[in-house]
Design a protein around this motif. Structure first.
Motif, PDB file in Angstrom:
ATOM      1  N   UNK A 222       2.311  -1.887   4.479  1.00  0.00           N
ATOM      2  CA  UNK A 222       0.895  -1.810   4.861  1.00  0.00           C
ATOM      3  C   UNK A 222       0.665  -2.603   6.147  1.00  0.00           C
ATOM      4  N   UNK A 223       1.262  -3.793   6.187  1.00  0.00           N
ATOM      5  CA  UNK A 223       1.121  -4.639   7.373  1.00  0.00           C
ATOM      6  C   UNK A 223       1.586  -3.897   8.635  1.00  0.00           C
ATOM      7  N   UNK A 224       2.743  -3.213   8.512  1.00  0.00           N
ATOM      8  CA  UNK A 224       3.330  -2.511   9.675  1.00  0.00           C
ATOM      9  C   UNK A 224       2.774  -1.105   9.860  1.00  0.00           C
ATOM     10  N   UNK A 225       1.907  -0.682   8.984  1.00  0.00           N
ATOM     11  CA  UNK A 225       1.376   0.692   8.971  1.00  0.00           C
ATOM     12  C   UNK A 225       2.539   1.686   8.995  1.00  0.00           C
ATOM     13  N   UNK A 226       3.528   1.427   8.151  1.00  0.00           N
ATOM     14  CA  UNK A 226       4.717   2.283   8.085  1.00  0.00           C
ATOM     15  C   UNK A 226       4.507   3.292   6.946  1.00  0.00           C
ATOM     16  N   UNK A 227       4.048   4.497   7.292  1.00  0.00           N
ATOM     17  CA  UNK A 227       3.653   5.468   6.271  1.00  0.00           C
ATOM     18  C   UNK A 227       4.843   5.936   5.430  1.00  0.00           C
ATOM     19  N   UNK A 228       5.974   6.140   6.096  1.00  0.00           N
ATOM     20  CA  UNK A 228       7.161   6.613   5.365  1.00  0.00           C
ATOM     21  C   UNK A 228       7.566   5.617   4.273  1.00  0.00           C
ATOM     22  N   UNK A 229       7.509   4.353   4.641  1.00  0.00           N
ATOM     23  CA  UNK A 229       7.870   3.293   3.695  1.00  0.00           C
ATOM     24  C   UNK A 229       6.810   3.214   2.566  1.00  0.00           C
ATOM     25  N   UNK A 230       5.546   3.360   2.953  1.00  0.00           N
ATOM     26  CA  UNK A 230       4.457   3.318   1.965  1.00  0.00           C
ATOM     27  C   UNK A 230       4.616   4.454   0.946  1.00  0.00           C
TER      28      UNK A 230
END
Ligand code: PMV
Length: 325
Positions: A222-230
């Motif tokens: 969430x912090x990195x706005x990494x959608x794939x990881x989310x």
């Protein structure tokens, strides 16, 4: 003497399943959720000169048997306030009830705020979250908007089992489509389901141990706005929770056939390059969380799907709050 509050529903991306204490609703694992703008409960609590409390739900008087939890909860706040007065509670959900959408999170969060204000208590947000949790575990998260983390806490009195805001909704304005596949009430509620899982599943301890890693990973996604990881962590936590529930004896299966079809559909959309993932709670509805840049591209792919009765679209919601009448 009278106060009105509004609170929004939330959905967990890292799931809560299992209690370390039932009366206080202390979770065995932490969780992370997003608050939904489109689903809200508005509750007015009025101190009245009456022999007993009254509850009006969506315009209809509710019986004591139906809603004992609500009355027990008001008792708790009355004791905290040192009051003996009866109350009238009027509560409205802006979303269809009986549609299999949990209203307990927004319901208990709004009730906590409105009751505290009506009884003239001035709690901190942390106290509000702690009290809302006693009404319903997930309600502790609905005190805040945006991205929220619920801590399992260590203490027996539950004072550290509270939610905390992680990020404001402006940090990453994700959008959610809720696909309603059935309005039949779930056969076994979350408390009974969690107890059965704890008592019978061989996977209960590993589930608890593994959850810490998911929490750390989702915070950074969430912090990195990494959608794939989310997407990866959220689907992992969701399927792990349902796998755990299925491993209870007798196994708990909250899905219907359409739920399974939708899981495959969302995964196909992702293969096509559309940034979306699914999550599912203790029921058959599928929530599709979308990257803000792809929401309008995803929407047409969710229209007219066989077995989907209704779709609700929502952005991220704000904090629970008192509103002026
Ligand atoms: O708040 P409860 O007791 O209804 O439990 C919620 C459980 C799940 O919705 C399945 C998961 C979650 O974290 O919200």
């Amino acid at each position: 003497m009278k106060a009105t509050a509004i609170a929004h529903a939330n959905i967990a991306l890292v799931k809560y399943w299992g209690k370390r204490d039932e009366p206080l609703n202390l979770p065995a694992v932490g969780s992370v959720s997003i608050t939904l703008e489109a689903l809200s409960t508005t509750t007015t609590v009025t101190i009245v000169d009456a022999a007993e409390d009254h509850l009006i739900l969506n315009g209809k008087p509710a019986s004591r048997q139906q809603t004992q939890r609500t009355f027990d909860f008001v008792d708790l706040l009355r004791t905290i306030a040192g009051s003996e007065s009866a109350v009238k509670i009027e509560s409205e959900n802006n979303f269809p009830t009986g549609a299999g959408l949990a209203s307990s999170a927004s319901g208990f969060a709004a009730l906590t705020l409105a009751s505290a204000a009506a009884f003239n208590i001035e709690p901190t947000a942390r106290q509000l979250s702690e009290w809302a949790r006693i009404g319903s575990g997930s309600a502790a998260r609905s005190i805040y908007g945006g991205f929220v983390e619920m801590h399992h806490g260590e203490k027996a009195d539950g004072s550290d089992a509270v939610a905390e805001p992680l990020f404001d909704r402006k940090h990453w304005p994700l959008e959610t489509f809720i696909l309603i596949t059935s309005d039949v009430e779930k056969p076994i509620g979350s408390t009974d389901g969690m107890n059965l899982t704890r008592d019978t599943s061989p996977y209960y301890q590993p589930w608890i141990e593994d959850s810490q890693r998911d929490l750390a990973n989702i915070r950074s996604a969430i912090h990195e706005r990494d959608f794939e990881k989310l997407a990866e962590i959220s689907e992992f936590s969701c399927l792990k929770m349902h796998g755990l529930a299925m491993s209870a004896n007798p196994g708990l299966l909250y899905w219907n056939g359409i739920t399974v079809d939708l899981i495959h559909h969302v995964r196909r959309l992702r293969k096509m390059g559309l940034r979306a993932f699914f999550t599912i709670d203790a029921g058959p509805q599928v929530k599709v969380i979308c990257h803000p840049g792809d929401t309008s591209g995803i929407a047409p792919h969710l229209k007219g799907l066989p077995g989907v009765q209704r779709i609700i679209r929502s952005g991220l919601g704000g904090d629970a709050r008192i509103i002026d009448d």
